[in-house]
Design an enzyme around this catalytic site. Structure first.
Site, PDB file in Angstrom:
ATOM      1  N   VAL B  72      -7.029  -0.287 -10.993  1.00  0.00           N
ATOM      2  CA  VAL B  72      -7.282  -1.727 -11.029  1.00  0.00           C
ATOM      3  C   VAL B  72      -6.589  -2.406  -9.856  1.00  0.00           C
ATOM      4  O   VAL B  72      -5.449  -2.058  -9.524  1.00  0.00           O
ATOM      5  CB  VAL B  72      -6.735  -2.322 -12.354  1.00  0.00           C
ATOM      6  CG1 VAL B  72      -6.793  -3.841 -12.333  1.00  0.00           C
ATOM      7  CG2 VAL B  72      -7.490  -1.779 -13.550  1.00  0.00           C
ATOM      8  N   CYS B  73      -7.276  -3.345  -9.231  1.00  0.00           N
ATOM      9  CA  CYS B  73      -6.616  -4.183  -8.216  1.00  0.00           C
ATOM     10  C   CYS B  73      -7.106  -5.616  -8.372  1.00  0.00           C
ATOM     11  O   CYS B  73      -7.729  -5.953  -9.377  1.00  0.00           O
ATOM     12  CB  CYS B  73      -6.875  -3.645  -6.817  1.00  0.00           C
ATOM     13  SG  CYS B  73      -8.567  -3.849  -6.253  1.00  0.00           S
ATOM     14  N   ALA B  74      -6.832  -6.467  -7.395  1.00  0.00           N
ATOM     15  CA  ALA B  74      -7.175  -7.882  -7.538  1.00  0.00           C
ATOM     16  C   ALA B  74      -8.687  -8.102  -7.538  1.00  0.00           C
ATOM     17  O   ALA B  74      -9.230  -8.778  -8.407  1.00  0.00           O
ATOM     18  CB  ALA B  74      -6.517  -8.687  -6.426  1.00  0.00           C
TER      19      ALA B  74
END
Lengths: 75, 375
Positions: B72-74
């Protein structure tokens, strides 16, 4: 400021600005300065955190007409 | 090797169904610390993507092979890169499409219960932001309460249910998320209600939401009755639906109570909050099911993913309803309040109609956790 190299990363989205910057920094000597131009706003926090992690110094940072300029001195 | 792509809806199912998941969150430590995907049985590893540019070998031992792994990232870009690196290292991983941005926007509609003559009450759970919206359905008609800005979710749901949205309410002028109420009313021709005391600065037409107002939904005439309950804002209004459900807005939550400071008047409104929680609500039937406009922590979710609890149980268990001493209560809700929600003043201005940011800008404003409660 004595800029050694300029990296134009305008138009790139995360993670490319950091990926390119890392590559460019790797070619510099300690103390030399890299100028980076980006347009991705998310880069502001990322550059701060990345520089800190690598002990590089952001000497200056400014935004002109939607382009963010970073001046990073290699550790 | 390609990596799997999960949507926010896939992750929401993992949360609601109480499944295990390992999340490799490659955002900055600050961002992860501030706000992450919460699940009952989720484990986490936070390593910024830029620490992995030289290779993922060093972290392989920390990533389990016996459960699903989601990177997961932004926004999604760096999670794709890291997921691909892990995949090349022989691991089976997925990434979250649209990153935390899409997580913040996703809503899961869940049926709370039935109403008279086949009527239904739905709760729309915005897991990433802790927002809860409601749709009351009865015989071809629907009322919406505290709709968030993703208007199509509600209009499409109404279409699927073959009902017409006739009434749209906001319990108060929201400060932590952008309301979709006005837009939905415009699209559907429904009446849009807002408490007058919160609407002093709004620049659009609305219908006054007043204490004691009752609207009826469908031929069975299911009551949606307004109950003035100030404290979070001066106009905050609750609803009693079908003599069965109490929609408390941002006044009373499952494990916490509303904060009175988001319009800058904590000292003035703490008395109203006390009055609402300790007097007005005390006169209501204890068997009413409380349905708040937010949740703060994942533990507030019921087994089916809804957020609700009997009013009588909250009188017994909710700490904010059990502070006998008024002075202590006062200091609890005015001193040492948690940080305010991201961009809360700008969000208020959007909800007043004073500014109209782009969709992208609205997403940015709403990023981060929900912070409208005091625990």
């Amino acid at each position: 400021m004595n800029i050694t190299q300029t990296l134009d990363a305008k138009g790139f989205a995360c993670p490319m600005p950091i990926v390119r910057t890392k590559k460019a920094i790797d070619t510099l000597n300690s103390g030399e300065i890299l100028e980076v131009l980006v347009t991705d706003k998310g880069a502001i926090n990322d550059f701060a955190a990345w520089s800190k992690a690598g002990s590089h110094t952001i000497l200056e940072q400014k935004e002109v007409d939607g382009v963010i300029y970073f001046y990073i001195q290699k550790a | 090797m390609t990596v799997a792509k999960w949507t926010a809806a896939d992750v929401a199912r993992k949360v609601i169904d109480n499944q295990e998941l390992f999340i490799l969150d490659v955002r900055n430590a600050d961002a992860f610390e501030d706000w992450k995907i919460d699940g009952h049985q989720f484990d986490y590893l936070n390593i910024p993507y830029f620490d992995l540019l030289d290779g993922v070998e060093e972290v392989l031992s920390e990533i389990p092979t016996n459960k699903d792994v989601l990177v997961v990232c932004a926004k999604e870009g760096s999670s794709i890169m890291i997921a691909e690196m892990l995949s090349e290292a022989g691991r089976e991983v997925a990434y979250l499409e649209g990153g935390m941005k899409s997580w913040s926007m996703y809503l899961e509609p869940i049926k709370v219960g039935g109403l008279q003559n086949g009527g239904e009450l739905y709760q729309f759970v915005r897991l990433g932001k802790g927002c809860l919206s409601y749709m009351v359905i009865s015989e071809g008609e629907a009322a919406l309460i505290d709709a968030v800005r993703f208007t199509e979710v509600f209009t499409k749901f109404a279409e699927e249910k073959n009902v017409i949205i006739t009434h749209v309410f906001d319990t108060h002028l929201h400060a932590d998320h952008i309301s979709g109420g006005r837009q939905i009313a415009e699209v559907t021709g429904a009446t849009y209600y807002l408490p007058e005391k919160d609407a002093k600065e709004v620049v659009f037409d609305y219908t006054k939401l007043e204490d004691g107002l009752t609207v009826q939904i469908g031929a069975s005439k299911i009551d949606v009755g307004a109950l003035y309950s100030p404290g979070h804002t001066i106009g905050s209004t609750s609803f009693v639906v079908d003599h069965k459900y109490l929609l408390t807005g941002d006044i009373l939550f499952i494990d916490s109570i509303g904060r009175p400071d988001l319009a800058g008047l904590a000292e003035d409104w703490v008395g109203d909050l006390r009055e609402t929680l300790y007097k007005r609500y005390r006169t209501l039937a204890k068997d009413l099911i409380v349905l708040p406009a937010h949740f703060m922590i994942i533990e507030e979710l019921n087994e089916d993913g809804t957020v609700s609890k009997r009013l009588g149980d909250l009188f017994a268990e909710n700490h904010g309803l059990n502070v006998e001493d008024e002075a202590i209560f006062r200091s609890m809700v005015t001193d040492n309040l948690p940080p305010q929600p991201n961009a809360y003043q700008e969000i208020r201005h959007v909800n007043m109609g004073k500014i109209t940011p782009s969709d992208e800008e609205q997403t940015e404003m709403e990023i981060g956790p929900n912070r409208c409660a005091v625990r």
